[in-house]
Write a protein that holds these residues in place. Structure first.
Motif, PDB file in Angstrom:
ATOM      1  N   TYR A 296      56.504  28.209   1.629  1.00  0.00           N
ATOM      2  CA  TYR A 296      56.278  27.272   2.783  1.00  0.00           C
ATOM      3  C   TYR A 296      56.934  25.910   2.782  1.00  0.00           C
ATOM      4  O   TYR A 296      56.560  25.016   3.700  1.00  0.00           O
ATOM      5  CB  TYR A 296      54.600  27.302   2.899  1.00  0.00           C
ATOM      6  CG  TYR A 296      53.854  28.198   3.137  1.00  0.00           C
ATOM      7  CD1 TYR A 296      54.069  28.951   4.350  1.00  0.00           C
ATOM      8  CD2 TYR A 296      53.165  29.155   2.243  1.00  0.00           C
ATOM      9  CE1 TYR A 296      53.282  30.297   4.669  1.00  0.00           C
ATOM     10  CE2 TYR A 296      52.441  30.058   2.377  1.00  0.00           C
ATOM     11  CZ  TYR A 296      52.593  30.502   3.699  1.00  0.00           C
ATOM     12  OH  TYR A 296      51.635  31.819   4.008  1.00  0.00           O
ATOM     13  N   PHE A 299      59.680  26.210   6.577  1.00  0.00           N
ATOM     14  CA  PHE A 299      59.201  27.526   7.063  1.00  0.00           C
ATOM     15  C   PHE A 299      59.174  27.447   8.691  1.00  0.00           C
ATOM     16  O   PHE A 299      58.893  26.225   9.396  1.00  0.00           O
ATOM     17  CB  PHE A 299      57.730  27.692   6.723  1.00  0.00           C
ATOM     18  CG  PHE A 299      56.891  28.863   7.111  1.00  0.00           C
ATOM     19  CD1 PHE A 299      57.097  30.108   6.199  1.00  0.00           C
ATOM     20  CD2 PHE A 299      56.362  28.831   8.005  1.00  0.00           C
ATOM     21  CE1 PHE A 299      56.507  31.009   6.244  1.00  0.00           C
ATOM     22  CE2 PHE A 299      55.488  30.278   8.235  1.00  0.00           C
ATOM     23  CZ  PHE A 299      55.721  31.328   7.204  1.00  0.00           C
ATOM     24  N   SER A 440      66.456  28.276   2.340  1.00  0.00           N
ATOM     25  CA  SER A 440      65.186  28.666   2.560  1.00  0.00           C
ATOM     26  C   SER A 440      64.747  29.961   1.610  1.00  0.00           C
ATOM     27  O   SER A 440      65.542  30.778   1.567  1.00  0.00           O
ATOM     28  CB  SER A 440      64.752  28.711   3.881  1.00  0.00           C
ATOM     29  OG  SER A 440      65.576  29.656   4.655  1.00  0.00           O
TER      30      SER A 440
END
Length: 473
Positions: A296, A299, A440
């Motif tokens: 997270y 996100f 990410s």
């Protein structure tokens, strides 16, 4: 249909050849075992046992040599230089932001502060859709940006490598935020008239590490195909990524990402070695998606008003450090001399069992790598990574200058950095280049290349040609 049949025939022949090769290997082993059994039963002299041992050793060496896959070569690469009308000086950007009625004074002040400390210069680029007030984020605008970013950079790559679109066996396109149908790879195949049997892939949601990951993926695919060519296209389409809200954690990406794209031709064909620039030494991929804190940390979500954006969590820097640490630990085992690894192991054991205040020894990667392409996610992160790896200003220069001139272009930034180092004429034959991509997920991907031929004349061409003399700043 004829091409498909030829391809199927080629796969069948490769399978038959593989079975035939394994049969020969087993036959040779059975023969050596039988001879040694006869020598033992007949109680023949030591000379015969020695001959059997030498034969087995030679067989093992030959099998290892013949079974090694062909090296992966980086033939060449190209980077996109967007048109001048896409430039966005910081003052112009803030002036436009002030005209957006959905942003309050606090949001504008925050964006100005982020931009000021980002490390970007006055000549970065944004796609035409973002220059509108308010920015456009339609599917049509995003598709037009795809054409503007990918078509010119691939055409330039094909021209400089004297390659036809029909010579491409594998096509990989990576873009995190825009996933149209037909896919991005299909758009490219259609535009360039590639073969019907080209293996095409579109990678999304992989962040800034995607181009390094795509090279590793291309290597795996080429090893399974035999001698082939692969093209990798890396970009980030910003027209659909603009966040039209006020959440400061989501506004950051509006300030830091800029337009860019890169195209790379990699091959495992033996004949390309004489003209290729680099050979892949090793690649390492690690990720921490199993950990909720990491998962997270960056996100895509909706804010309280229902607007979609990418939220950057406060744990991002810590997560990035943990992800990087696991990657370089594995990379170190592959690259570093034993002395460095022993010193690192001793320091870890000392800190764990003797003195917890002891600093863990940071291996000297500069002893095996001459050039570094680091994540261009902001000046503080670049300097923090450089500090962690004990790099000097010269080693982090490419990342800082790329950030200043072109901004953060997500996955394609690594190639603008390599282009910078080449334009400075610093890469010599035998030098190693470490490309480190972090994105990410979170993910961390490393590529280490070895230069296999002299690289000259790059200062007069490419995206740095008109400004390389004014850098570093």
């Amino acid at each position: 249909m004829a091409k498909m049949n030829n391809n199927n025939n080629k796969i069948l022949l490769n399978h038959i050849f593989s079975i035939f090769k394994e049969t020969i290997n087993l036959s040779i082993l059975a023969l050596l075992f039988s001879l040694e059994s006869i020598f033992i039963l007949q109680k023949w002299g030591p000379i015969y046992h020695t001959l059997t041992a030498l034969s087995f050793l030679l067989f093992t060496i030959a099998k290892h040599h013949l079974s090694n896959p062909s090296p992966l070569y980086l033939v060449d690469f190209s980077c996109l230089k967007p048109p001048n009308h896409c430039r966005v000086p910081r003052s112009t950007y803030i002036e436009h932001v002030k005209m957006l009625d959905f942003l309050d004074e606090e949001s504008v002040s925050f964006m100005a502060k982020v931009l000021k400390h980002s490390g970007q210069g006055e000549q970065t680029y944004l796609p035409p859709a973002i220059h509108f007030i308010p920015p456009k984020s339609s599917h049509h605008e995003a598709t037009q940006e795809v054409h503007m970013a990918l078509f010119p950079v691939l055409q330039d790559l094909l021209s400089k490598t004297n390659t036809s679109a029909t010579d491409i066996d594998v096509l990989i396109v990576n873009c995190s935020g825009f996933c149209p149908s037909p896919s991005l790879s299909s758009i490219v195949v259609n535009r360039f008239g590639m073969r019907e049997d080209v293996r095409s892939f579109t990678i999304s949601g992989m962040g800034c590490s995607a181009s390094a990951m795509a090279v590793d993926m291309a290597g795996d695919i080429l090893r399974s195909r035999g001698e082939s060519n692969a093209v990798i296209l890396s970009t980030e389409i910003l027209s659909t990524g603009w966040y039209p809200g006020r959440d400061s954690a989501m506004l950051v990406l509006n300030c830091v990402f800029r337009m860019g794209a890169a195209a790379m031709l990699v091959s495992n064909k033996r004949e390309v070695r004489k003209r290729a620039k680099y050979r892949l030494v090793c690649s390492v991929r690690t990720q921490r998606a199993f950990d909720d804190k990491g998962y997270y940390s960056a996100f895509r979500d909706e804010d309280s008003d229902g607007f979609t954006g990418v939220c950057l969590n406060r744990d991002l820097l810590q997560v990035a450090g943990e992800t990087l640490r696991s990657n370089i630990t594995i990379l170190g085992r592959k690259l570093l001399p034993y002395t460095e690894m022993i010193m690192y192991t001793i320091s870890v054991m000392k800190k764990k069992y003797i003195d917890k205040s002891t600093e863990i020894y940071v291996p000297n990667f500069k002893s095996v790598v001459q050039h570094f392409c680091l994540p261009v996610s902001g000046k503080p992160l670049i300097r923090e990574i450089g500090k962690g790896l004990k790099l000097g200003e010269r080693e982090i220069e490419a990342a800082l200058m790329t950030l200043h001139r072109f901004g953060n272009q997500s996955s394609s930034s690594l190639w603008y950095e390599l282009c910078y180092i080449e334009a400075k004429e610093r890469v010599k034959k035998g030098d190693r280049v470490w490309q480190l991509g972090m994105g990410s997920g979170p993910k961390c991907n490393s590529l280490v290349w070895e230069c296999i031929r002299p690289i000259v004349g790059e200062a007069q061409r490419g995206v740095w040609a008109d400004c390389i003399v004014s850098y570093p700043r």
